[in-house]
Enzyme design. Structure first.
Site, PDB file in Angstrom:
ATOM      1  CG  HIS A  61      -0.391   0.089   2.540  1.00 16.00           C
ATOM      2  ND1 HIS A  61       0.510  -0.827   3.034  1.00 16.00           N
ATOM      3  CD2 HIS A  61      -0.574   1.005   3.528  1.00 16.00           C
ATOM      4  CE1 HIS A  61       0.838  -0.477   4.271  1.00 16.00           C
ATOM      5  NE2 HIS A  61       0.210   0.634   4.597  1.00 16.00           N
ATOM      6  CG  HIS A  63       0.059   4.301   4.969  1.00 13.66           C
ATOM      7  ND1 HIS A  63      -0.756   3.447   5.677  1.00 13.66           N
ATOM      8  CD2 HIS A  63      -0.629   5.462   4.822  1.00 13.66           C
ATOM      9  CE1 HIS A  63      -1.901   4.070   5.950  1.00 13.66           C
ATOM     10  NE2 HIS A  63      -1.859   5.291   5.441  1.00 13.66           N
ATOM     11  CG  ASP A  65       4.997   2.627   7.060  1.00  5.61           C
ATOM     12  OD1 ASP A  65       4.126   3.150   6.328  1.00  5.61           O
ATOM     13  OD2 ASP A  65       4.720   1.773   7.927  1.00  5.61           O
ATOM     14  CG  HIS A  66       4.233  -0.307   3.955  1.00  6.51           C
ATOM     15  ND1 HIS A  66       4.261  -1.619   4.375  1.00  6.51           N
ATOM     16  CD2 HIS A  66       3.774   0.419   5.011  1.00  6.51           C
ATOM     17  CE1 HIS A  66       3.817  -1.695   5.624  1.00  6.51           C
ATOM     18  NE2 HIS A  66       3.515  -0.477   6.031  1.00  6.51           N
ATOM     19  CG  HIS A 141      -3.963  -0.185   6.454  1.00  6.95           C
ATOM     20  ND1 HIS A 141      -3.834  -0.089   7.821  1.00  6.95           N
ATOM     21  CD2 HIS A 141      -2.886   0.485   5.933  1.00  6.95           C
ATOM     22  CE1 HIS A 141      -2.744   0.606   8.098  1.00  6.95           C
ATOM     23  NE2 HIS A 141      -2.152   0.974   6.984  1.00  6.95           N
ATOM     24  CG  ASP A 211       0.736  -1.410   7.599  1.00  6.83           C
ATOM     25  OD1 ASP A 211       1.626  -2.262   7.806  1.00  6.83           O
ATOM     26  OD2 ASP A 211       0.948  -0.179   7.615  1.00  6.83           O
ATOM     27  CG  HIS A 269       3.941  -2.375  10.624  1.00  2.00           C
ATOM     28  ND1 HIS A 269       3.109  -1.558  11.356  1.00  2.00           N
ATOM     29  CD2 HIS A 269       4.167  -1.718   9.464  1.00  2.00           C
ATOM     30  CE1 HIS A 269       2.849  -0.465  10.637  1.00  2.00           C
ATOM     31  NE2 HIS A 269       3.480  -0.536   9.492  1.00  2.00           N
TER      32      HIS A 269
HETATM   33 ZN   LIG Z   1       2.965   0.626   7.804  1.00  2.00          ZN
HETATM   34 ZN   LIG Z   2      -0.155   1.549   6.541  1.00  3.12          ZN
END
Ligand SMILES: [Zn+2]
Ligand SMILES: [Zn+2]
Length: 304
Positions: A61, A63, A65-66, A141, A211, A269
């Site tokens: 996805h 976000h 951090d990915h 999510h 997530d 995570h």
């Molecule tokens: Zn994340």
């Molecule tokens: Zn996320």
């Protein structure tokens, strides 16, 4: 070979030497990067993982951090004269982000990117060849988000070398290996495949559950998976925070592994609020004992 290497185990804010989500997976000479958080290329070089071999990058996805490590990795590939095409799988929006980067840096990559747009709320086979399949796992999510399920197909039978004798034709041996009996011109059975071969080696599977809020319906799709990664951002005491942010607690991750009858569970995570991860591990093991932490540099191999 079926080998998973953890490059990042951190949640949104990296802390305590933990990097954002990124995993490297090799299945029988096929190389995958699963999510590509900040620091992905540094972690790869630290662990001597070649980016030349990577063929597929899967982004769960959008976000940061990915995927924030993706641009850096792509430019490094470019500067290292990559020519092999690269397949990137992500939800709508990532192409726009990449194109914007390239436009403003007046760059064009010297290798081709094949972009595969993921579909929301639907199990979809995104990759298949003669040995493996990869399908999406629809998750819950704040953004469109999915996990990925990697499965080896049934492997070929193995020739029992002790049973072979001088003078057997190579084409007959190949035929026996494929499971077919060999006949003579009259149509009579000359050799039976079962007499010359042994059962195939075991096939394995790996599920990456990115997530997500606690979402038990995925357990059906993941039934009997050999290895499962599931996000475990919070402890039970922070459960309301998990609900608000569409994340899971460690015990919820364990509950999914139990429902799916997984072979082993990996937690990751982790929220930046936890320096020590013992509590998360303890809460998960109380429900699903075969649980481990998916810490940076650790590798997990599936073999018979
Ligand atoms: Zn994340
Ligand atoms: Zn996320």
């Amino acid at each position: 070979l079926f080998q998973l290497t953890i490059l990042g185990s951190s949640g949104a804010i990296p802390a305590y030497d933990r990097y954002p989500s990124c995993q490297h997976l090799v299945i029988q000479n096929r190389y995958f990067l699963i999510d590509c958080g900040e620091g992905a290329q540094m972690q790869m070089s630290k662990l001597n993982l070649s980016h030349h071999r990577l063929e597929h990058i899967l982004i769960s996805h959008l976000h940061g951090d990915h995927y924030l490590g993706l641009m850096g990795l792509l430019f490094t590939m470019h500067l290292n004269n990559r020519v092999n095409p690269l397949h990137i799988y992500a939800f709508r929006g990532l192409t726009e982000i990449l194109i914007t980067h390239l436009r403003h840096s007046r760059s064009s990559l010297n290798f081709r990117i094949h972009f595969h747009e993921l579909t929301e709320n639907k199990i979809e086979t995104i990759f298949e060849d003669d040995a493996i399949t990869v399908e999406t796992i629809p998750l819950r999510h704040k953004l469109s988000c999915c996990g990925f399920l990697f499965r080896e197909k049934t492997k070929p039978r193995r020739i029992d070398k002790a049973k072979l004798f001088k003078g057997m034709l190579l084409q007959h041996i190949a035929q026996l290996k494929s499971g077919a009996d060999v006949h003579n011109e009259k149509g009579e059975v000359l050799y039976r495949s079962d007499d010359f071969t042994m059962s195939p080696r075991k096939s394995f599977s790996y599920a990456y559950c990115s997530d997500t809020a606690f979402h038990p319906p995925i357990a059906t799709q993941l039934n009997n998976v050999n290895l499962m990664y599931h996000e475990a951002t919070f402890t039970e005491s922070e459960k309301s925070k998990a609900v608000d942010t569409f994340h899971s607690t460690a015990s919820e991750a364990a509950e999914i592994a139990r429902l799916a009858n997984a072979g082993k569970l990996l937690l990751g995570h982790f929220s930046a609020r936890y320096r020590e991860l013992d509590v998360l591990l303890g809460e998960a093991r109380a429900i699903f004992p075969a649980t481990e932490l998916a810490l940076e540099s650790s590798t997990f191999e599936l073999s018979a």
